[in-house]
Design an enzyme around this catalytic site. Structure first.
Site, PDB file in Angstrom:
ATOM      1  N   ARG A  60       0.828  -1.217   0.000  1.00 35.86           N
ATOM      2  CA  ARG A  60       0.000   0.000   0.000  1.00 35.86           C
ATOM      3  C   ARG A  60       0.860   1.264   0.000  1.00 35.86           C
ATOM      4  O   ARG A  60       0.514   2.261  -0.644  1.00 35.86           O
ATOM      5  CB  ARG A  60      -0.922  -0.026   1.225  1.00 35.86           C
ATOM      6  CG  ARG A  60      -1.975   1.080   1.273  1.00 35.86           C
ATOM      7  CD  ARG A  60      -2.976   0.767   2.371  1.00 35.86           C
ATOM      8  NE  ARG A  60      -4.042   1.750   2.443  1.00 35.86           N
ATOM      9  CZ  ARG A  60      -4.127   2.686   3.396  1.00 35.86           C
ATOM     10  NH1 ARG A  60      -3.212   2.757   4.355  1.00 35.86           N
ATOM     11  NH2 ARG A  60      -5.138   3.539   3.405  1.00 35.86           N
ATOM     12  N   HIS A  64       0.342   4.208  -2.691  1.00 38.99           N
ATOM     13  CA  HIS A  64       0.010   5.570  -2.285  1.00 38.99           C
ATOM     14  C   HIS A  64       1.127   6.550  -2.626  1.00 38.99           C
ATOM     15  O   HIS A  64       0.871   7.744  -2.810  1.00 38.99           O
ATOM     16  CB  HIS A  64      -0.317   5.621  -0.791  1.00 38.99           C
ATOM     17  CG  HIS A  64      -1.687   5.120  -0.469  1.00 38.99           C
ATOM     18  ND1 HIS A  64      -2.373   5.478   0.672  1.00 38.99           N
ATOM     19  CD2 HIS A  64      -2.516   4.283  -1.147  1.00 38.99           C
ATOM     20  CE1 HIS A  64      -3.565   4.883   0.679  1.00 38.99           C
ATOM     21  NE2 HIS A  64      -3.659   4.143  -0.413  1.00 38.99           N
ATOM     22  N   ASP A  65       2.337   6.057  -2.716  1.00 39.04           N
ATOM     23  CA  ASP A  65       3.450   6.908  -3.138  1.00 39.04           C
ATOM     24  C   ASP A  65       3.320   7.252  -4.613  1.00 39.04           C
ATOM     25  O   ASP A  65       3.357   8.422  -5.010  1.00 39.04           O
ATOM     26  CB  ASP A  65       4.782   6.204  -2.872  1.00 39.04           C
ATOM     27  CG  ASP A  65       5.976   7.026  -3.334  1.00 39.04           C
ATOM     28  OD1 ASP A  65       5.960   8.256  -3.129  1.00 39.04           O
ATOM     29  OD2 ASP A  65       6.922   6.452  -3.893  1.00 39.04           O
ATOM     30  N   HIS A 192      -6.066  -6.047  -2.904  1.00 37.45           N
ATOM     31  CA  HIS A 192      -6.886  -6.145  -1.689  1.00 37.45           C
ATOM     32  C   HIS A 192      -7.153  -7.593  -1.300  1.00 37.45           C
ATOM     33  O   HIS A 192      -7.889  -7.847  -0.338  1.00 37.45           O
ATOM     34  CB  HIS A 192      -8.204  -5.389  -1.877  1.00 37.45           C
ATOM     35  CG  HIS A 192      -8.063  -3.908  -1.731  1.00 37.45           C
ATOM     36  ND1 HIS A 192      -9.134  -3.040  -1.812  1.00 37.45           N
ATOM     37  CD2 HIS A 192      -6.973  -3.129  -1.513  1.00 37.45           C
ATOM     38  CE1 HIS A 192      -8.707  -1.795  -1.649  1.00 37.45           C
ATOM     39  NE2 HIS A 192      -7.397  -1.828  -1.469  1.00 37.45           N
TER      40      HIS A 192
END
Length: 317
Positions: A60, A64-65, A192
């Site tokens: 994650r 997100h980066d 996920h």
């Protein structure tokens, strides 16, 4: 005339070399520090062995980066007078984790290499791959040579990181803005299949949605009340510590935990992909690996851009 042709040839060759020099390569550290990647792998495996959930957390972080101004390790920067830390963004605050593992990896890699030659952005990319492999997922050749940003943007993070409340059109548009298509959207959402989400992120779905299995909603309500318990965790699929296709099976059964999960199988243009990945695990594994490589190519810094941080949490002085 011959001299003009020679000059033209030299210009073409130099231009070609310049283009090559600034593209990423799986072999970037082969001569600079051959022990860098094995060191990262060892430490990621140890972290995941200690806490299985850490694999999803490291994956994650990379995601997100990359979605905020490219894969440049901006998510790792702590707040400072000049840094509007992305750690305070809605999608990251009290939720993004694994920073201490990245710190440990960075310290050990710099020690092995003798100096800071491996960027924090590359560490995030490799750690994401090694986390997936540690949980039974596919491997891929991570392209390397990124440099680290000297800035961060909490505001941009709030705009660019997809929300768990998004419907399908919003998700498609969000990924399109990053140069990613619907196949990338569904494949990467398949990440996920590992990890957990906080009650705050799925409360609206389990109490208000109509496209949800009633028994699943009841099960989730038991640990996520209408008020309070915002940080209580629930698994994103039934096998949260194993990389498999249970995530896609859950969507077909209307047991997607997040609104953005179930949006992928809601009578829209991505239904067929969900079914394909559910029925053909090898197709999912292959597409996931390819989409991870594609995501890792978002707006990276190379050459004289950015820097190689000595400490992933702060810009070099």
């Amino acid at each position: 005339m011959a001299s003009h042709a020679l000059i033209l040839l030299q210009i073409i060759v130099l231009s070609s070399l310049a283009a090559t020099a600034f593209s990423l390569s799986p072999y970037y550290y082969k001569n600079i520090c051959p022990q860098a990647l094995p060191t990262i792998k060892t430490l990621v495996e140890a972290a995941v062995y200690k806490e299985r959930r850490m694999g999803a957390s490291l994956l994650r972080l990379h995601f997100h980066d990359c979605f905020v101004n490219g894969c440049d390790a901006s998510i790792l920067l702590d707040p400072s007078p000049t840094i509007d830390s992305e750690k305070g963004a809605l999608a990251n605050q009290n939720s993004a984790r694994g920073f201490e593992v990245i710190d440990e990896i960075k310290a050990e890699v710099d020690k092995i290499c003798g100096r800071p030659v491996v960027s924090c952005a590359d560490i995030l990319a490799v750690a994401a791959r090694d986390s997936v492999v540690a949980l039974g997922g596919p491997s891929w050749k991570v392209r390397l040579g990124r440099r680290d940003s000297t800035t961060a943007s909490r505001t941009q993070a709030d705009i660019d990181i997809p929300s768990p409340l998004m419907d399908l059109p919003a998700l498609i548009n969000n990924f399109r803005n990053q140069g990613l298509n619907q196949r990338d959207l569904v494949a990467l959402s398949g990440g996920h299949t590992i990890g957990f989400a906080q009650c705050l992120a799925f409360r609206g779905r389990i109490y208000n949605a109509t496209n949800i299995d009633p028994s699943f909603a009841k099960e989730r309500r038991a640990t996520c009340p209408r008020t309070g318990g915002d940080t209580t965790l629930a698994p994103l699929d039934s096998t949260a510590a194993r990389f498999d296709t249970a995530y896609f099976n859950s969507l077909v059964k209307q047991r997607g935990l997040l609104t953005s999960d179930q949006a992928l199988f809601s009578g829209g243009s991505t239904d067929n992909l969900v079914n394909t990945y559910r029925l053909y695990p090898q197709v999912f594994r292959k597409d996931f690996a390819q989409s991870m490589i594609k995501m890792g190519n978002i707006k990276y810094l190379t050459g004289n851009q950015g820097q190689i941080r000595a400490n992933c949490r702060m810009v070099n002085n």
